[in-house]
Design a protein around this motif. Structure first.
Motif, PDB file in Angstrom:
ATOM      1  N   ALA A   1       0.907  -1.290   0.030  1.00 36.18           N
ATOM      2  CA  ALA A   1       0.004   0.003  -0.205  1.00 36.18           C
ATOM      3  C   ALA A   1       1.040   1.179  -0.051  1.00 36.18           C
ATOM      4  N   GLN A   2       1.948   1.177   0.785  1.00 35.87           N
ATOM      5  CA  GLN A   2       2.691   2.231   0.940  1.00 35.87           C
ATOM      6  C   GLN A   2       3.321   2.814  -0.674  1.00 35.87           C
ATOM      7  N   ALA A   3       3.802   1.728  -1.296  1.00 34.62           N
ATOM      8  CA  ALA A   3       4.404   1.876  -2.651  1.00 34.62           C
ATOM      9  C   ALA A   3       3.312   2.463  -3.604  1.00 34.62           C
ATOM     10  N   GLU A   4       2.206   1.918  -3.618  1.00 37.82           N
ATOM     11  CA  GLU A   4       0.915   2.607  -4.383  1.00 37.82           C
ATOM     12  C   GLU A   4       0.963   3.753  -4.062  1.00 37.82           C
ATOM     13  N   TYR A   5       0.731   4.237  -2.887  1.00 36.86           N
ATOM     14  CA  TYR A   5       0.247   5.773  -2.451  1.00 36.86           C
ATOM     15  C   TYR A   5       1.534   6.637  -2.955  1.00 36.86           C
ATOM     16  N   LEU A   6       2.683   5.997  -2.793  1.00 41.79           N
ATOM     17  CA  LEU A   6       3.996   7.057  -3.210  1.00 41.79           C
ATOM     18  C   LEU A   6       3.568   7.330  -4.738  1.00 41.79           C
ATOM     19  N   LYS A   7       3.257   6.335  -5.301  1.00 43.43           N
ATOM     20  CA  LYS A   7       3.280   6.401  -6.892  1.00 43.43           C
ATOM     21  C   LYS A   7       1.810   7.389  -7.306  1.00 43.43           C
ATOM     22  N   THR A   8       0.778   7.316  -6.339  1.00 41.91           N
ATOM     23  CA  THR A   8      -0.460   7.968  -6.719  1.00 41.91           C
ATOM     24  C   THR A   8      -0.813   9.252  -6.030  1.00 41.91           C
ATOM     25  N   LEU A   9      -0.256   9.508  -4.980  1.00 46.34           N
ATOM     26  CA  LEU A   9      -0.454  10.666  -4.121  1.00 46.34           C
ATOM     27  C   LEU A   9       0.206  12.008  -4.980  1.00 46.34           C
ATOM     28  N   PRO A  10      -0.342  13.336  -4.666  1.00 48.52           N
ATOM     29  CA  PRO A  10      -0.039  14.623  -5.252  1.00 48.52           C
ATOM     30  C   PRO A  10       1.669  14.538  -4.835  1.00 48.52           C
ATOM     31  N   PRO A  11       2.312  15.180  -5.848  1.00 50.78           N
ATOM     32  CA  PRO A  11       3.792  15.316  -5.450  1.00 50.78           C
ATOM     33  C   PRO A  11       4.083  15.888  -4.283  1.00 50.78           C
ATOM     34  N   TRP A  12       3.282  17.042  -3.778  1.00 49.36           N
ATOM     35  CA  TRP A  12       3.374  17.818  -2.532  1.00 49.36           C
ATOM     36  C   TRP A  12       3.138  17.010  -1.386  1.00 49.36           C
ATOM     37  N   ARG A  13       2.331  16.211  -1.574  1.00 45.93           N
ATOM     38  CA  ARG A  13       2.064  15.206  -0.396  1.00 45.93           C
ATOM     39  C   ARG A  13       3.069  14.244  -0.034  1.00 45.93           C
ATOM     40  N   VAL A  14       3.499  13.553  -1.371  1.00 44.56           N
ATOM     41  CA  VAL A  14       4.596  12.596  -1.176  1.00 44.56           C
ATOM     42  C   VAL A  14       5.842  13.334  -0.790  1.00 44.56           C
ATOM     43  N   ARG A  15       6.139  14.494  -0.968  1.00 44.76           N
ATOM     44  CA  ARG A  15       7.268  15.230  -0.453  1.00 44.76           C
ATOM     45  C   ARG A  15       7.130  15.431   1.081  1.00 44.76           C
ATOM     46  N   GLU A  16       5.839  15.839   1.476  1.00 48.67           N
ATOM     47  CA  GLU A  16       5.773  16.057   3.060  1.00 48.67           C
ATOM     48  C   GLU A  16       5.775  14.626   3.868  1.00 48.67           C
ATOM     49  N   LEU A  17       5.369  13.676   3.103  1.00 53.48           N
ATOM     50  CA  LEU A  17       5.583  12.365   3.811  1.00 53.48           C
ATOM     51  C   LEU A  17       6.863  11.896   3.745  1.00 53.48           C
ATOM     52  N   LEU A  18       7.659  12.172   2.843  1.00 52.03           N
ATOM     53  CA  LEU A  18       9.167  11.922   3.170  1.00 52.03           C
ATOM     54  C   LEU A  18       9.965  12.626   4.266  1.00 52.03           C
ATOM     55  N   GLU A  19       9.354  13.976   4.133  1.00 48.28           N
ATOM     56  CA  GLU A  19      10.076  14.844   5.202  1.00 48.28           C
ATOM     57  C   GLU A  19       9.444  14.475   6.606  1.00 48.28           C
ATOM     58  N   GLU A  20       8.338  13.885   6.795  1.00 47.38           N
ATOM     59  CA  GLU A  20       7.900  13.646   7.883  1.00 47.38           C
ATOM     60  C   GLU A  20       8.126  12.361   8.493  1.00 47.38           C
ATOM     61  N   LEU A  21       8.226  11.237   7.810  1.00 33.51           N
ATOM     62  CA  LEU A  21       8.703  10.016   8.238  1.00 33.51           C
ATOM     63  C   LEU A  21      10.001   9.747   9.004  1.00 33.51           C
TER      64      LEU A  21
END
Length: 449
Positions: free
Chosen positions: A67-87
């Motif tokens: 599921a993580q891999a799928e969301y990193l492919k499909t979520l908006p780029p700004w949200r992916v960037r925030e997730l990578l910063e926040e994790l």
């Protein structure tokens, strides 16, 4: 729970983004995770997009790798960037590894988007096996020097705390980052500000190496009631910490794996709600085929005693209860011994002690169960079978108990996980030997063909 989240679910259904954002400010991530599997796919996507970034990261870190891999492919780029910063770094490394398996190109792009320091730390974490301490740890810890004063440490802590996984324990290292001691936040608070770290630290630090198996890590943390455990490399340099939340995940995964193995379901990481009928068939068919082949051997044994069974047809009435009792007795003993070996209550050298104890237990169980069954045999009017059934059940129970108790020792000695093979092997052995014992006793005691 549904009542509490009803307004949120209603806003999801109605597509009311403004209300949804307001409600998501108040919701706890675990509440969302509790109902995650019941949500429609598009609603999960909306939640991950609209959640505040810290809560989105917490929900995301608890999802399956797929599921993580799928969301990193499909979520908006700004949200992916925030997730990578926040994790946290360990969760980030796990997420990127999941992406690498699904989409290597995306993995490279995401890794390149990280700042150089984070990218280097993630690359270091991903070199370790997932089931070892190195794969569990995070490098976000607080380390101090033994020459620092308490006042200096507290000032340093105010700057370092936001980036640390936990600040309740601080680790003391030398100039080459070798682990020298540990002290707690409580030690700091109650100490005189001018006291040196060396005076209040505990130099005896329980730690693990990067290649320590995750089960050993979990056992140590449980034994010592630790919430954090330091991890060192082969040169005793502190490289990370394992926190209790990661260990809880390990314990759940290991318990699930052992339960699957005890049921002869040999598919790692099986999640029932996500498994297709074919996946479940593959998980279960192997041992069921082995067991039905065993059943064929049992059938052949019955055919070999066909004349005996024709001479005393009542013998067949008690085959199911005798065989079933043997299997259940063996599985009970096996479960107890496997658990004792797993918790290190027993070691391989203890097999002789177990042998003596289980002979006594088997005799007591056999006598108890034989007395109960003999009452049924007498009520059925088959008095001539009383000695046959009684003695057979006693011998079957003693034998099955010994097989169940000693088989895990033998499998462990061979380097095989006892949880995987014990129950199927016990079923095989007790079925075959139980029939042989019963029909041989009948032939001897009844003087039949």
């Amino acid at each position: 729970m549904e009542t509490t989240l009803s307004p949120l679910l209603q806003a999801l259904e109605e597509g009311d983004t403004l209300t949804l954002k307001k409600l998501l400010e108040e919701v706890h991530p675990q509440d969302l995770l509790n109902l995650w599997d019941d949500l429609e796919g598009e609603h999960r996507y909306v939640l991950l997009t609209l959640l505040p970034k810290d809560k989105a990261a917490e929900v995301f870190s608890n999802l399956s790798p797929e599921a993580q891999a799928e969301y990193l492919k499909t979520l908006p780029p700004w949200r992916v960037r925030e997730l990578l910063e926040e994790l946290s770094l360990d969760d980030l490394a796990d997420a990127l590894q999941a992406v690498e398996e699904e989409d290597p190109d995306l993995y490279r792009r995401l890794k390149e988007a990280l700042d150089p320091e984070t990218r280097a730390e993630v690359e270091e974490l991903t070199q370790y096996e997932e089931d070892e301490a190195g794969g569990l740890m995070t490098p976000e810890y607080v380390a101090v020097r033994e020459g620092m004063t308490v006042e200096e440490v507290l000032r340093f802590l105010r700057r370092a705390a936001p980036d640390a996984e936990t600040i309740y324990y601080l680790y003391v290292v030398d100039e080459e980052s070798r682990l020298k001691g540990v002290l707690s936040l409580r030690d700091l608070i109650v100490a005189d500000p001018r006291t040196k770290v060396a005076e209040i630290m505990n130099p005896r630090v329980v730690h693990v190496r990067t290649d320590t198996d995750q089960e050993e890590v979990a056992r140590l943390m449980a034994d010592y009631d630790f919430t954090v455990l330091p991890v060192v490399d082969e040169e005793d340099r502190l490289v990370g910490i394992v926190t209790v939340d990661d260990v809880l995940d390990v314990l759940e995964a290991e318990a699930t794996e052992d339960i699957h193995k005890l049921a002869a379901v040999d598919v790692p990481d099986l999640v029932y709600s996500q498994a297709s009928p074919v996946n479940l068939w593959l998980a279960r068919v192997r041992w069921l085929v082995i067991l039905i082949l065993t059943g064929m051997v049992t059938s052949s044994i019955l055919q070999g005693f066909e004349g005996l069974l024709e001479a005393a047809t009542a013998l067949a009435f008690y085959v199911p209860v005798l065989i079933g009792t043997g299997g259940n007795t063996g599985n009970q003993a096996s479960t107890l011994i496997i658990r004792a070996l797993a918790t290190r209550d027993l070691d391989l050298k203890d097999w002789r002690e177990v042998l003596g104890k289980e002979v006594a237990v088997g005799v007591l169980l056999g006598l108890t169960l034989a007395l109960l069954l003999l009452g049924k045999v007498a009520l059925d009017g088959h008095l001539s079978l009383v000695p046959v059934v009684g003695l057979s059940l006693l011998l079957i129970v003693v034998f099955a108990n010994l097989v169940g108790a000693l088989l895990p020792f033998g499998l462990r000695r061979l380097g095989v996980d006892p949880a995987l093979l014990s129950n199927p092997l016990i079923a095989t052995l007790t079925d075959v030997t139980g029939l042989l014992i019963y029909l041989t006793m009948a032939r001897l005691l009844l003087n039949l063909v």
